[in-house]
Design a protein around this motif. Sequence first.
Motif, short mmCIF file in Angstrom:
data_model
loop_
_atom_site.label_atom_id
_atom_site.label_comp_id
_atom_site.label_asym_id
_atom_site.label_seq_id
_atom_site.Cartn_x
_atom_site.Cartn_y
_atom_site.Cartn_z
N ILE B 77 -28.23 -38.45 -35.63
CA ILE B 77 -29.08 -37.55 -36.44
C ILE B 77 -28.45 -37.25 -37.80
O ILE B 77 -28.96 -36.46 -38.57
CB ILE B 77 -29.35 -36.21 -35.70
CG1 ILE B 77 -28.03 -35.47 -35.43
CG2 ILE B 77 -30.12 -36.45 -34.41
CD1 ILE B 77 -28.23 -34.04 -34.94
N GLY B 78 -27.33 -37.93 -38.09
CA GLY B 78 -26.52 -37.59 -39.27
C GLY B 78 -27.21 -37.79 -40.61
O GLY B 78 -26.77 -37.24 -41.61
N THR B 79 -28.28 -38.60 -40.63
CA THR B 79 -28.94 -38.86 -41.92
C THR B 79 -30.09 -37.89 -42.17
O THR B 79 -30.78 -37.99 -43.18
CB THR B 79 -29.48 -40.30 -41.97
OG1 THR B 79 -30.29 -40.52 -40.79
CG2 THR B 79 -28.36 -41.31 -42.01
N ASN B 80 -30.35 -36.99 -41.23
CA ASN B 80 -31.43 -36.02 -41.40
C ASN B 80 -30.90 -34.61 -41.16
O ASN B 80 -30.79 -34.17 -40.01
CB ASN B 80 -32.59 -36.35 -40.44
CG ASN B 80 -33.84 -35.55 -40.76
OD1 ASN B 80 -33.77 -34.47 -41.36
ND2 ASN B 80 -34.99 -36.08 -40.36
N ALA B 81 -30.58 -33.92 -42.24
CA ALA B 81 -29.96 -32.60 -42.13
C ALA B 81 -30.88 -31.62 -41.41
O ALA B 81 -30.42 -30.67 -40.75
CB ALA B 81 -29.60 -32.07 -43.51
N GLU B 82 -32.20 -31.83 -41.52
CA GLU B 82 -33.15 -30.91 -40.89
C GLU B 82 -33.04 -30.99 -39.35
O GLU B 82 -33.20 -29.97 -38.67
CB GLU B 82 -34.57 -31.23 -41.36
CG GLU B 82 -35.67 -30.40 -40.74
CD GLU B 82 -35.59 -28.88 -41.01
OE1 GLU B 82 -34.81 -28.46 -41.88
OE2 GLU B 82 -36.30 -28.14 -40.31
N THR B 83 -32.77 -32.16 -38.82
CA THR B 83 -32.59 -32.28 -37.37
C THR B 83 -31.41 -31.43 -36.92
O THR B 83 -31.49 -30.68 -35.94
CB THR B 83 -32.34 -33.74 -36.95
OG1 THR B 83 -33.33 -34.58 -37.56
CG2 THR B 83 -32.39 -33.91 -35.44
#
Lengths: 216, 220
Positions: B77-83
Amino acid sequence: MDSKEIIARRIALELKDGNVVNLGIGLPTMVSNYLPKGVNILLQSENGFVGLAPVKDVDPDLVNAGGQPVGLVPGAAMFDSCTSFMLIRGGHVDATVLGGLQVDSKGNLANWMVPGKMVPGMGGAMDLVSGAKKVIIGMEHTAKDGTPKILVNCDLPLTGKGVVNMIVTELGVIRVIPEGLGLILEETAPGVTPEEVIAKTQAKLTISPNLTTMKL
Amino acid sequence: MEKVISIEKALDKINDGATIMIGGFLGVGNPPTLVDALIKKNVKNLTLIANDTARPDLGIGKLVVNKQLKKAIVSHIGTNAETGRQMIAGELSVDLIPQGTLAERIRCGGAGLGGFLTPTGVGTIVEDGKQRLVLSGKSYLLEMPLRADIALLYAQKADKFGNLVFRRSSRNFNPIMAFAADVVIVEAKEIVEIGQIDPDEVMVTGVVVDWLVQGKGGNA
């Protein structure tokens, strides 16, 4: 030469002509820039191919495992994610080069999360360290504040247990003795003394009787 | 049987609370038209099974930003801070699974297998709650199959029977997921007549594909 270049240059010398290699994102990717003449390796990308090359024309359907556009060498092959991890877990990848947050005296590796701070997920790293024939960790010797990263025991959640074969930092080259039998300092970077490496390492380092200066 | 349907008809099959598998790797190989339609329909409380949650403005990452997920079963999930933000805030439950294990669990789900043994994750927190078996002196974790109600996939080309061809690294999880869901909907960039894809070039048989949607082109 900065730290990253020293690390990448030294790791490049570990790779043999014809090796199938998976390079992690970041510093490990730099390794392919420093391969000696006559050493051609085949890069594996866990999103489903072998034969990764630098990008020439951007193709939106062709990215590396970091999502960046890449190219393909002649003879490359594409496949699905299961096949990709059959290669990885099945021992068909000769070496993987990954970054590290911590490595310890038993060859344990922590590089996928810092509880409460950074939880990106392990991606393919746990499969890579369990399946690749050789696991090389390329990282700066200490954290930015000088805290050792090569420890007696990792305190961060592990990526793999007893999986690391070799650690390359800007200060030296350390080999992990199998079966948790400790770490051997085999090379020091030009101008670096074994005492300096030992002072910046929490784990016990045995100095190799054949200690040499790091080849770059 | 006619498998080519409108995007609206395809979306009728997806309801609140569904478990959906979506092919793709950091957006590449996400079905862009289906994902955008899913956002428009605003289906909620979805459980997502996918490799990752892409980026906030890319592919299935937009489902996270639009708060349509209650759970994500992914490797990264590292490329989506919202996750990460929703996970820490307790708004979204995230199961992180090693990528090779995720792929193989989905394969098992589609292949009628009861699980498999992998050395990946032995001695890490991935082992928590799992059975460890030692065979011939080597330790393995028992990993269970994964299935979904619906798979939303992307192919470069499909014939009207649903035989699929994938292109470059947009293949990734798409062929595996085609076997592992009760309803399989494929967005194809190009849909051709039956017989126009050489049988030797078919990467996934149309036997496992229920519905086809014509993609609007473009990427995730």
